[in-house]
Enzyme design. Structure first.
Site, PDB file in Angstrom:
ATOM      1  CB  ILE A  42      -1.016   0.005   1.169  1.00 50.82           C
ATOM      2  CG1 ILE A  42      -2.152   0.981   0.883  1.00 50.82           C
ATOM      3  CG2 ILE A  42      -0.364   0.302   2.503  1.00 50.82           C
ATOM      4  CD1 ILE A  42      -2.967   0.667  -0.329  1.00 50.82           C
ATOM      5  CB  SER A  89      10.999  -0.314   4.745  1.00 47.33           C
ATOM      6  OG  SER A  89      10.020  -1.293   4.551  1.00 47.33           O
ATOM      7  NE  ARG A  90      11.074  -5.851   8.789  1.00 44.00           N
ATOM      8  CZ  ARG A  90      10.175  -6.748   9.182  1.00 44.00           C
ATOM      9  NH1 ARG A  90      10.357  -7.399  10.298  1.00 44.00           N
ATOM     10  NH2 ARG A  90       9.109  -6.978   8.462  1.00 44.00           N
ATOM     11  CE  LYS A 110      -8.030  -1.490   5.910  1.00 44.39           C
ATOM     12  NZ  LYS A 110      -7.547  -2.606   5.000  1.00 44.39           N
ATOM     13  CG  ASP A 127      -6.635  -6.086   5.563  1.00 42.13           C
ATOM     14  OD1 ASP A 127      -5.865  -5.564   6.367  1.00 42.13           O
ATOM     15  OD2 ASP A 127      -6.696  -5.743   4.360  1.00 42.13           O
TER      16      ASP A 127
HETATM   17  P1  NAP Z   1       2.640  -5.405   3.107  1.00 41.48           P
HETATM   18  O1  NAP Z   1       2.767  -5.316   1.614  1.00 41.48           O
HETATM   19  O2  NAP Z   1       2.872  -6.692   3.792  1.00 41.48           O
HETATM   20  O3  NAP Z   1       3.579  -4.271   3.666  1.00 41.48           O
HETATM   21  C1  NAP Z   1       3.776  -3.993   5.021  1.00 41.48           C
HETATM   22  C2  NAP Z   1       5.241  -3.621   5.232  1.00 41.48           C
HETATM   23  O4  NAP Z   1       5.422  -3.404   6.615  1.00 41.48           O
HETATM   24  C3  NAP Z   1       6.159  -4.742   4.835  1.00 41.48           C
HETATM   25  O5  NAP Z   1       6.622  -4.538   3.507  1.00 41.48           O
HETATM   26  C4  NAP Z   1       7.272  -4.694   5.857  1.00 41.48           C
HETATM   27  O6  NAP Z   1       8.365  -4.025   5.280  1.00 41.48           O
HETATM   28  C5  NAP Z   1       6.742  -3.838   6.992  1.00 41.48           C
HETATM   29  N1  NAP Z   1       6.656  -4.581   8.262  1.00 41.48           N
HETATM   30  C6  NAP Z   1       7.137  -4.190   9.452  1.00 41.48           C
HETATM   31  N2  NAP Z   1       6.881  -5.089  10.404  1.00 41.48           N
HETATM   32  C7  NAP Z   1       6.246  -6.103   9.807  1.00 41.48           C
HETATM   33  C8  NAP Z   1       5.738  -7.332  10.279  1.00 41.48           C
HETATM   34  N3  NAP Z   1       5.832  -7.696  11.563  1.00 41.48           N
HETATM   35  N4  NAP Z   1       5.122  -8.150   9.384  1.00 41.48           N
HETATM   36  C9  NAP Z   1       5.018  -7.809   8.085  1.00 41.48           C
HETATM   37  N5  NAP Z   1       5.474  -6.620   7.592  1.00 41.48           N
HETATM   38  C10 NAP Z   1       6.095  -5.787   8.455  1.00 41.48           C
HETATM   39  O7  NAP Z   1       1.185  -4.925   3.568  1.00 41.48           O
HETATM   40  P2  NAP Z   1       0.210  -3.877   2.859  1.00 41.48           P
HETATM   41  O8  NAP Z   1      -0.710  -4.576   1.921  1.00 41.48           O
HETATM   42  O9  NAP Z   1       0.974  -2.723   2.351  1.00 41.48           O
HETATM   43  O10 NAP Z   1      -0.690  -3.487   4.120  1.00 41.48           O
HETATM   44  C11 NAP Z   1      -0.206  -2.624   5.143  1.00 41.48           C
HETATM   45  C12 NAP Z   1      -1.400  -1.936   5.763  1.00 41.48           C
HETATM   46  O11 NAP Z   1      -2.089  -1.217   4.727  1.00 41.48           O
HETATM   47  C13 NAP Z   1      -2.415  -2.915   6.358  1.00 41.48           C
HETATM   48  O12 NAP Z   1      -2.945  -2.407   7.552  1.00 41.48           O
HETATM   49  C14 NAP Z   1      -3.499  -3.003   5.283  1.00 41.48           C
HETATM   50  O13 NAP Z   1      -4.775  -3.244   5.845  1.00 41.48           O
HETATM   51  C15 NAP Z   1      -3.447  -1.600   4.704  1.00 41.48           C
HETATM   52  N6  NAP Z   1      -3.971  -1.533   3.332  1.00 41.48           N
HETATM   53  C16 NAP Z   1      -3.585  -2.462   2.384  1.00 41.48           C
HETATM   54  C17 NAP Z   1      -4.159  -2.428   1.118  1.00 41.48           C
HETATM   55  C18 NAP Z   1      -3.799  -3.424   0.029  1.00 41.48           C
HETATM   56  O14 NAP Z   1      -4.451  -3.388  -1.046  1.00 41.48           O
HETATM   57  N7  NAP Z   1      -2.832  -4.312   0.208  1.00 41.48           N
HETATM   58  C19 NAP Z   1      -5.107  -1.434   0.807  1.00 41.48           C
HETATM   59  C20 NAP Z   1      -5.414  -0.478   1.771  1.00 41.48           C
HETATM   60  C21 NAP Z   1      -4.841  -0.545   3.024  1.00 41.48           C
HETATM   61  P3  NAP Z   1       9.855  -4.427   5.676  1.00 41.48           P
HETATM   62  O15 NAP Z   1       9.917  -5.953   5.708  1.00 41.48           O
HETATM   63  O16 NAP Z   1      10.702  -3.826   4.581  1.00 41.48           O
HETATM   64  O17 NAP Z   1      10.098  -3.819   7.024  1.00 41.48           O
END
Ligand code: NAP
Length: 305
Positions: free
Chosen positions: A13, A35-36, A89, A167
């Site tokens: 996101i 970010s890691r 969110k 989610d």
């Molecule tokens: P994601 O792709 O998994 O990204 C989250 C990032 O957070 C990871 O790349 C990771 O980066 C970092 N992180 C730090 N601690 C972590 C942990 N314990 N476990 C996993 N990742 C960790 O997730 P996302 O889809 O962007 O979602 C993040 C938030 O945005 C959520 O709350 C989700 O509900 C919201 N969201 C997502 C979407 C969608 O379409 N995916 C849409 C709207 C809102 P590093 O490993 O580099 O630290």
């Protein structure tokens, strides 16, 4: 003058929505990422949050895009370091931790913003206006999407606190709680848990006021994000995740695009920081917590990405 913001958690996101929204905003400058593994070309990249906070006192605002479970620790550290905080969110893994952040921000005179991007969809505001003086007889949410498309390989969504199908479902609930003229409460739920996972992949909910919801993460092909509301004055439908408004089957407002939502969130954050306010609304998450409390559990096929 634009304010400096640090983006934390460079995942799906952050890349899809936050980076372009900040780049296009007159209010904000992306000054650092934390970010890691992830980074944004041309932007100072940190792998450790405490280091960023210590080395960059010029960055007054932190936007957290990490998953809900690790988010509290980042938010607490940011507030303790005197930074304003914007939360993706759902705003946390539990209700109580968000209450704690709210108190912390208030005590320090800082802004805390629990964003709900779907509330910024193009047709949500006109839908709320249209419903304000109507008598609702029934409402139904259909929120069916493909978890493999929107959360590719993200195992955290199926871990405790990842919320599973809630989610995306919480996006529908964020719209519902915003547009209904009177609040509803959950009365029953059935939740389908894959045999190998900790969170539901599908949920059916019933609320007071003849409101029902059908959330499913197994829909391939066309995705469905609809809210239909029957009233004594006709049927209103929000389609495309709140971006298109129909009244009695005729399109009345909106635009079939989600690209306005994050620019609107960052514009709202700029207003909140400028006026020294916070915006914390947990109503959508209360329904999710209630569903996980009251819901009947059904075991279903194991799920693998
Ligand atoms: P994601 O792709 O998994 O990204 C989250 C990032 O957070 C990871 O790349 C990771 O980066 C970092 N992180 C730090 N601690 C972590 C942990 N314990 N476990 C996993 N990742 C960790 O997730 P996302 O889809 O962007 O979602 C993040 C938030 O945005 C959520 O709350 C989700 O509900 C919201 N969201 C997502 C979407 C969608 O379409 N995916 C849409 C709207 C809102 P590093 O490993 O580099 O630290």
């Amino acid at each position: 003058m634009s304010r400096k913001v640090a983006l934390v958690g460079i995942g799906k996101i952050a890349v899809d929505q936050h980076v372009p929204a900040i780049a296009a905003s007159p209010d904000w400058e992306l000054a650092a990422t934390v970010s890691r593994k992830g980074s944004v070309e041309g932007i100072d990249a940190y792998t450790d949050f405490a280091t960023m906070l210590a080395e960059r006192p010029d960055i007054g605002v932190v936007s957290l895009c990490v998953p809900p479970v690790p988010r509290y620790a980042y938010a607490e550290a940011a507030l303790q370091a005197g930074r304003h905080v914007m939360l993706e969110k759902p705003p946390g893994a539990t209700l109580a931790e968000v209450h704690a952040l709210q108190a912390m921000a208030a005590a320090r005179g800082l802004t805390l913003y629990t964003t709900w991007h779907s509330r910024m969809a193009h047709a949500v505001a006109p839908a709320k206006v249209w419903l304000a003086d109507k008598t609702i007889t029934r409402a139904h949410i259909t929120w069916r999407e493909d978890v493999r498309k929107w959360h590719p390989g993200q195992d955290w969504v199926f871990e405790p606190g990842g919320m599973g199908v809630f989610d995306p479902g919480i996006n529908a609930l964020s719209i519902l709680t915003h547009i209904l003229p009177a609040p509803v409460h959950l009365t029953a739920a059935s939740l389908e848990f894959p045999a190998n996972r900790q969170t539901p992949i599908a949920a059916r909910l019933a609320f007071s006021g003849t409101v029902t919801a059908d959330f499913d993460w197994r829909q391939t092909g066309p995705q469905t994000w609809d809210i239909e509301v029957d009233t004594t004055a006709g049927m209103m439908a929000l389609r495309m995740g709140g971006n298109v408004l129909e009244i009695n089957g005729k399109t009345m407002a909106g635009e079939n695009s989600i690209m306005g939502e994050y620019p609107a969130l960052y514009a709202r954050m700029a207003e909140l920081v400028a006026t020294g306010e916070s915006e914390v609304d947990l109503a959508p998450m209360v329904h999710v917590a209630d569903a996980l409390t009251l819901g009947r559990r059904i075991e279903t096929d194991p799920f693998f990405f």
